[in-house]
Write an enzyme that holds these catalytic residues in place. Structure first.
Site, PDB file in Angstrom:
ATOM      1  N   LYS A   1       0.828  -1.210   0.000  1.00 21.48           N
ATOM      2  CA  LYS A   1       0.000   0.000   0.000  1.00 21.48           C
ATOM      3  C   LYS A   1       0.864   1.263   0.000  1.00 21.48           C
ATOM      4  CE  LYS A   1      -2.148  -1.073   3.794  1.00 21.48           C
ATOM      5  NZ  LYS A   1      -1.542  -2.391   4.024  1.00 21.48           N
TER       6      LYS A   1
ATOM      7  N   ASP B   1      -2.169   8.007   4.061  1.00 21.96           N
ATOM      8  CA  ASP B   1      -1.739   6.637   4.400  1.00 21.96           C
ATOM      9  C   ASP B   1      -2.321   6.261   5.769  1.00 21.96           C
ATOM     10  OD1 ASP B   1      -0.542   4.182   4.272  1.00 21.96           O
ATOM     11  OD2 ASP B   1       1.531   4.894   4.424  1.00 21.96           O
ATOM     12  N   GLU B   2      -2.450   4.994   6.048  1.00 25.35           N
ATOM     13  CA  GLU B   2      -2.991   4.506   7.332  1.00 25.35           C
ATOM     14  C   GLU B   2      -4.342   5.165   7.627  1.00 25.35           C
ATOM     15  OE1 GLU B   2      -1.291   2.206   8.936  1.00 25.35           O
ATOM     16  OE2 GLU B   2       0.825   2.442   8.468  1.00 25.35           O
TER      17      GLU B   2
ATOM     18  N   GLN C   1      -5.873  -3.232  10.657  1.00 26.78           N
ATOM     19  CA  GLN C   1      -4.744  -2.646  11.376  1.00 26.78           C
ATOM     20  C   GLN C   1      -5.127  -1.390  12.142  1.00 26.78           C
ATOM     21  OE1 GLN C   1      -0.710  -2.774   9.535  1.00 26.78           O
ATOM     22  NE2 GLN C   1      -1.790  -3.507   7.730  1.00 26.78           N
TER      23      GLN C   1
END
Ligand code: ATP
Ligand code: MG
Length: 745
Positions: free
Chosen positions: A34, A220-221, A258
């Site tokens: 990713k 991101d995340e 996550q």
């Protein structure tokens, strides 16, 4: 120009990297590329699509992740780009620096860190006559932060939470807090995000400016964003194009498995409902994992599949099966650390290929010790090395001072720790005097004339301190090391000061101080009469800071939380025990266990080649030993993937006797109890010592001394007694050992 980086991607990844207009969701499991895809997408935009770096905004969570992303992009297309690859907080700070005046702030506003925040709350509490012992600053700050994250203003507070006495108090503190921040031209961390969103709402021209600028937005995340972060990116992305349509050039990347920051307000729905929030979202799912062996991947899957609230997905890999996961159940936490260090030694190689990932910071201590003993370099990431922690250094300075009163450096460190009303100026004065008189600082403190010239508080504080150190110093030989430590902790007021603070931070300091008792007991187990001097010498060797070159080739130690997004060839996950991991705190929250399980998934998927898991049959935490049960997560892993010791379904411990009756069997293992007991025991130890000074001793009394055993009182002095023991007589100051009368004369 080279398009190498695109060729290296797989079809799906390439598709995502080259999909540049409109909303894009890359939803995929760990290690599927990713972050790599996102960096390639940035490179592609700039190099192939002619997008100016100026028009790109990429945000992530930690400074480390932001730096790594920037480095990777620069590796692909060269450095020196004017591009915003930042954390949420720093992006907002930049925006506010240019426009805070719109909201009535000066542009040079201050950013208050947690210490400033606490000071402010303390002042407010004083003004409002609030008992800070009952309601500490941390309590209010937690409530205020929750409000800000949900965008509840002080005015709206009552309408939402009601207005009983407690709520009215919170509301008043919150409202005063906000008024003061504004008055001081200051913002706290939550404000950085919140005010930016408010700024966008208030002044359309500012929003428009940034909408025009950031034509390409990447996060991101994304699974760990909270509501305000969500609003921030959504507002920027909703820019209208020339035809009045929403542009929505937003690409988010994440993995619902996550999400590990719900306890801090992360909202997993942000990623699960992205498709609803942005029309015509292109979804790319990556299913190939490039990081780990198939064994590691299968283990991760066998754990995470037990979560009920998740989107089903499974990763595959072309990588070899690899070694099985090694599981070892060791006798105790020292053996566990010893085992990990010896495994690392055995494999040798590059030390920075190894990571030890634990659930809580206080676990690091045993590993640091075991690694130092083998001369293996290590560094503790995202936290301090155990012996570098403030509270540990403080207590060691007390002990150094007891051992050697001329140790000015130690004295300077603790003279106002806890607060004794000695400011910088007073300290300077005392030091100058010491230097003129060529005395140690401690000797100056014994000069009554000098001390009486100080403020009443300072003079009382210093008199107590000097007296205490002198007494401990004289009595050190007559005390057990553990008593000396407990005594110092209580009588210096250090423990009480921490208890009064009663915040998450002071709690964790307390945990570390109690953990230090484990260190002392370890040494006392080897040698019950170890002297303070010997102990300090051995600790000094361990605490040696410049032992090794920190950054270079060193084993990495960190918490599972801070390992997110990183990868290592060899990973150790110690402490696989119920109560520790999953942590006992997780049982209090509805989704607590599932969040811990996601954390376990994050941990397992950091490993590329090999993974070790360990547990200890008994664990001493904070000086208290308890039997443990193997972690539920460990039991969830498919047995065929594990090598080493067998994992038992319901094994409490090998020594069955430890849980004799059925009721005890069900008792959950709780490090929390150990911490509470350790604290009580410290206070009791200090009390028992003090009690001996009130006791009426007579000649001929038989007594029991904790260090020297049984003896007979042969002389009475002022505050002292002389006692004849089996092979020696000793003069003992009362109040520095728990001396018990066993028979009166
Ligand atoms: P996490 O969920 O842990 O954040 P991620 O999905 O962001 O992981 P990356 O860190 O981008 O994954 O990539 C994991 C590893 O796989 C890296 O070592 C990366 O170099 C490698 N990798 C990614 N894509 C490919 C590919 N197409 N071919 C070979 N290696 C790849
Ligand atoms: Mg990543």
């Amino acid at each position: 120009m080279s398009r190498d980086y695109l060729d290296k991607l797989n079809d799906k990844q390439r598709e995502a990297a080259m999909y540049t207009e409109g909303p894009l969701l890359i939803l995929a499991g760990a290690g599927s590329g990713k972050t790599s895809t996102m960096t390639c997408r940035i490179a592609y935009l700039i190099q192939e699509m002619g997008v100016s770096p100026y028009n790109i905004l990429a945000v992530t969570f930690t400074n480390k992740a932001a730096k790594e992303m920037r480095d990777r992009v620069e590796n692909l297309i060269g450095s020196g780009l004017n591009m915003w690859i930042l954390t949420f907080h720093s992006a907002c700070l930049r925006i506010l620096r240019s426009h805070a005046d719109v909201l009535g702030y000066g542009r040079d506003f201050a950013v208050y860190d947690p210490t400033d925040q606490k000071t402010l709350i303390k002042n407010i509490s004083k003004e409002l006559n609030i008992d800070t012992k009952k309601f500490n600053p941390g309590y209010f700050l937690g409530k205020i932060s929750d409000c800000k994250e949900s965008r509840i203003s002080p005015e709206q507070y009552a309408g939402i939470y009601g207005d009983d006495i407690k709520d009215r108090m919170i509301q008043r503190v919150y409202s005063e807090y906000e008024r003061n921040l504004k008055k001081n031209n200051a913002m706290d961390f939550d404000d950085l995000l919140l005010r930016t969103v408010e700024l966008f709402e208030k002044d359309e021209s500012v929003l428009l400016k940034y909408q025009r600028r950031f034509r390409y937005i990447m996060v991101d995340e994304y699974q760990d964003t909270n509501q305000i972060q969500y609003q921030f990116v959504k507002m920027l992305a909703e820019a209208e194009d020339d035809f009045g349509d929403k542009r929505n050039n937003i690409c988010v990347v994440g993995d619902d498995d996550q999400c590990i920051y719900q306890w801090r307000g992360a909202d997993i729905r942000n990623i699960l409902e992205f498709e609803k929030d942005f029309k015509n979202t292109k979804v790319v799912k990556l299913e190939q994992n490039y990081r780990s062996t198939s064994t590691i991947l299968d283990a991760a899957h066998s754990v995470i599949k037990n979560n009920v609230g998740r989107k089903a997905k499974k990763l595959w890999t072309e990588a070899a099966e690899g070694s099985k996961i090694t599981y070892r159940r060791l006798d105790n936490e020292r053996d566990e650390a010893y085992y990990v260090a010896s495994e690392i030694d055995k494999l040798a190689g590059r030390y920075n290929d190894f990571a030890i990932l634990y659930r809580t910071n206080s676990q690091s201590r045993t590993f640091e010790e075991a690694l130092s003993r083998r001369n293996i370099p290590y560094r503790v990431l995202g936290g301090l090395r155990y012996y570098d922690r403030k509270e540990i250094k403080d207590m060691m300075c007390y002990m150094r001072l007891v051992q050697n009163r001329a140790d000015d450096l130690a004295l300077i460190r603790i003279i106002n720790e806890p607060k004794r009303g000695i400011g910088g100026k007073t300290l300077e004065k005392l030091r100058a005097l010491a230097s003129v008189r060529q005395q140690s600082l401690f000797e100056v403190l014994l000069d009554r004339e000098v001390i009486s010239s100080l403020s009443a508080k300072a003079s009382a504080g210093i008199t107590d301190l000097a007296e205490m150190i002198s007494e401990f110093s004289q009595q050190q030989e007559n005390m057990k090391l553990s008593d000396l430590y407990d005594g110092l902790l209580v009588r210096s007021g250090y423990m009480k000061a921490l208890e009064d603070q009663n915040t998450l931070e002071s709690e964790s300091r307390m945990e570390n101080l109690m953990e230090f008792k484990s260190v002392i007991y370890d040494y006392e187990n080897e040698d019950p009469n170890i002297s303070l001097a010997e102990f300090m010498e051995r600790i000094a060797l361990l605490a040696e800071v410049d032992n090794h070159n920190a950054d270079e080739n060193a084993v990495v130690l960190m918490t599972l939380h801070s390992a997110k997004g990183l990868e290592f060839p060899y990973v150790f996950m110690p402490g696989m025990e119920d109560g520790l991991f999953p942590g006992w705190r997780s049982f209090d929250r509805p989704d607590g266990l599932e969040e811990e399980r996601r954390l376990c998934y994050v941990g397992i998927t950091r490993a590329k080649e090999r993974l070790w898991m360990t547990s200890a049959e008994t664990r001493t935490l904070y000086g208290k030993t308890d039997y443990t049960r193997e972690s539920q997560f460990l039991r969830e892993i498919d047995r065929t993937l594990i090598d080493g010791d067998a994992v038992y379904e319901n094994r409490s411990c090998r020594a069955e006797g430890a849980f004799r009756d059925g009721a005890a069997q069900a008792k959950p293992y709780k490090p929390f109890d150990q911490l509470r007991q350790a604290r009580i025991q410290t206070k009791k130890a200090a009390e028992a010592m003090m009690k001996s000074s009130q006791e009426d001793f007579n000649l001929g009394d038989r007594i029991m001394h904790p260090k020297f055993g049984e003896g007979e009182v042969i002389e009475l002095g002022k505050g002292t007694i002389r006692v004849r023991f089996a092979d020696d007589t000793k003069k003992l100051a009362l109040g520095y050992a728990a001396i018990k009368k066993i028979r009166e004369e």
